[in-house]
Motif scaffolding. Structure first.
Motif, PDB file in Angstrom:
ATOM      1  N   LYS A  54       0.833  -1.204   0.000  1.00 32.38           N
ATOM      2  CA  LYS A  54       0.000   0.000   0.000  1.00 32.38           C
ATOM      3  C   LYS A  54       0.870   1.258   0.000  1.00 32.38           C
ATOM      4  O   LYS A  54       0.598   2.218  -0.735  1.00 32.38           O
ATOM      5  N   ARG A  73       2.368   1.880  -3.450  1.00 38.03           N
ATOM      6  CA  ARG A  73       1.408   2.446  -4.386  1.00 38.03           C
ATOM      7  C   ARG A  73       1.201   3.947  -4.102  1.00 38.03           C
ATOM      8  O   ARG A  73       1.105   4.756  -5.032  1.00 38.03           O
ATOM      9  N   GLU A  74       1.127   4.302  -2.828  1.00 37.28           N
ATOM     10  CA  GLU A  74       0.926   5.704  -2.465  1.00 37.28           C
ATOM     11  C   GLU A  74       2.092   6.582  -2.933  1.00 37.28           C
ATOM     12  O   GLU A  74       1.903   7.742  -3.302  1.00 37.28           O
ATOM     13  N   GLU A  99       3.957   5.883  -5.512  1.00 39.75           N
ATOM     14  CA  GLU A  99       4.115   5.660  -6.955  1.00 39.75           C
ATOM     15  C   GLU A  99       5.442   4.976  -7.293  1.00 39.75           C
ATOM     16  O   GLU A  99       6.117   5.324  -8.271  1.00 39.75           O
ATOM     17  N   ARG A 122       7.337   1.790  -8.710  1.00 41.40           N
ATOM     18  CA  ARG A 122       6.970   0.780  -9.705  1.00 41.40           C
ATOM     19  C   ARG A 122       7.479  -0.602  -9.309  1.00 41.40           C
ATOM     20  O   ARG A 122       8.556  -0.751  -8.723  1.00 41.40           O
ATOM     21  N   SER A 123       6.701  -1.626  -9.677  1.00 41.12           N
ATOM     22  CA  SER A 123       7.035  -3.024  -9.421  1.00 41.12           C
ATOM     23  C   SER A 123       7.084  -3.754 -10.767  1.00 41.12           C
ATOM     24  O   SER A 123       6.087  -4.350 -11.199  1.00 41.12           O
TER      25      SER A 123
END
Length: 265
Positions: free
Chosen positions: A134, A137-138, A140, A142-143
């Motif tokens: 989480k 994602r917050e 930004e 990248r995976s």
């Protein structure tokens, strides 16, 4: 071309599109393959970045430095004191930790004029309890493994093909995962756990967790190695050795190793 190879080709295309990136590098299975791939396609525009903090084992930090040096990538190590927000080991410590650590890496990216920060979450991680995702994602982050649909098995298989030293390395989590939640984490406790695990790894138990319960060390090894552990105690004096590290009692968990066994239910 088989499926892992096709996924790897897709991964290289994803990495190439970044034009340059910071790779969050712990020295584990996932981040080692990611750094290898980034170096292949980005060359000098791939920068490894690691966080050195008291709850990351010294030996793993050392392995990260050695691999980055071996493949010739720029390696930035950010030294960080123990964050006050994590001292009581809150249930969501993974979220808080990732938020703090990757905020530091955003600073590294800015100083190096790089837009993208990449990390090694894979497809399998999405179905596990991973509150840290989480935070990624917050921020930004990248995976690329997720973008390329790579599983843990794919990553190990590709690592084996590329003869990476981590292809069969057991998964490790930070030392906070060895501590009960909502309890103060002391520097002494971290040191005890790290000393105990280094000793157990050296005598033949690479997949091990030493769960810290004050004066008690509760040891988890794979269930099929419980008898091996008892035999090793006779040979290497595990009980006495861990007491030298400060534990009063040493217990073997008969249930075997369980990921996240100290997570608050």
């Amino acid at each position: 071309m088989d499926e892992p190879a096709l996924k790897y080709k897709n991964l290289l295309e994803i990495l190439a599109e970044t034009g340059g990136a910071i790779i969050a590098f712990s020295g584990g299975v996932d981040s080692t393959l990611l750094l290898h791939a980034a170096k292949e396609v980005l060359g000098d525009k791939a920068i490894a970045a690691s966080i050195a903090t008291p709850y990351v084992p010294q030996w793993e930090q050392g392995e990260a430095r050695e691999f980055a040096k071996q493949i010739g990538v720029k390696h930035v190590v950010v030294n960080m004191d123990f964050p006050a927000e994590l001292r009581m080991n809150p249930p969501e410590h993974c979220y808080t930790c990732k938020k703090i650590l990757f905020s530091k890496l955003l600073d590294v990216a800015q100083k190096n004029g790089v837009k993208h920060i990449l990390e090694g979450t894979n497809i399998d991680d999405l179905s596990d309890y991973r509150p840290g995702i989480k935070a990624l994602r917050e921020l930004e982050i990248r995976s690329p493994f997720v973008e390329a649909d790579l599983t843990k098995q794919d990553i190990r298989e590709l690592s084996r093909r590329f003869n990476l030293p981590t292809w069969d390395k057991p998964s490790f989590a930070c030392l906070l995962s060895r501590m009960p939640v909502d309890a103060e984490v002391t520097d002494q406790a971290l040191q005890q756990v790290e000393q105990a695990e280094v000793f157990l790894i050296k005598i033949g138990f690479p997949a091990v967790r030493v769960r810290h319960h004050g004066e008690v060390a509760r040891i988890e090894v794979p269930a099929d190695r419980l008898q091996d552990f008892m035999d090793a105690n006779e040979i290497h004096g595990i009980n006495n050795k861990l007491k030298e590290f400060g534990y009063r009692h040493v217990a073997l968990d008969l249930g075997g190793y369980k990921m996240g066994s100290l997570n608050k239910k």
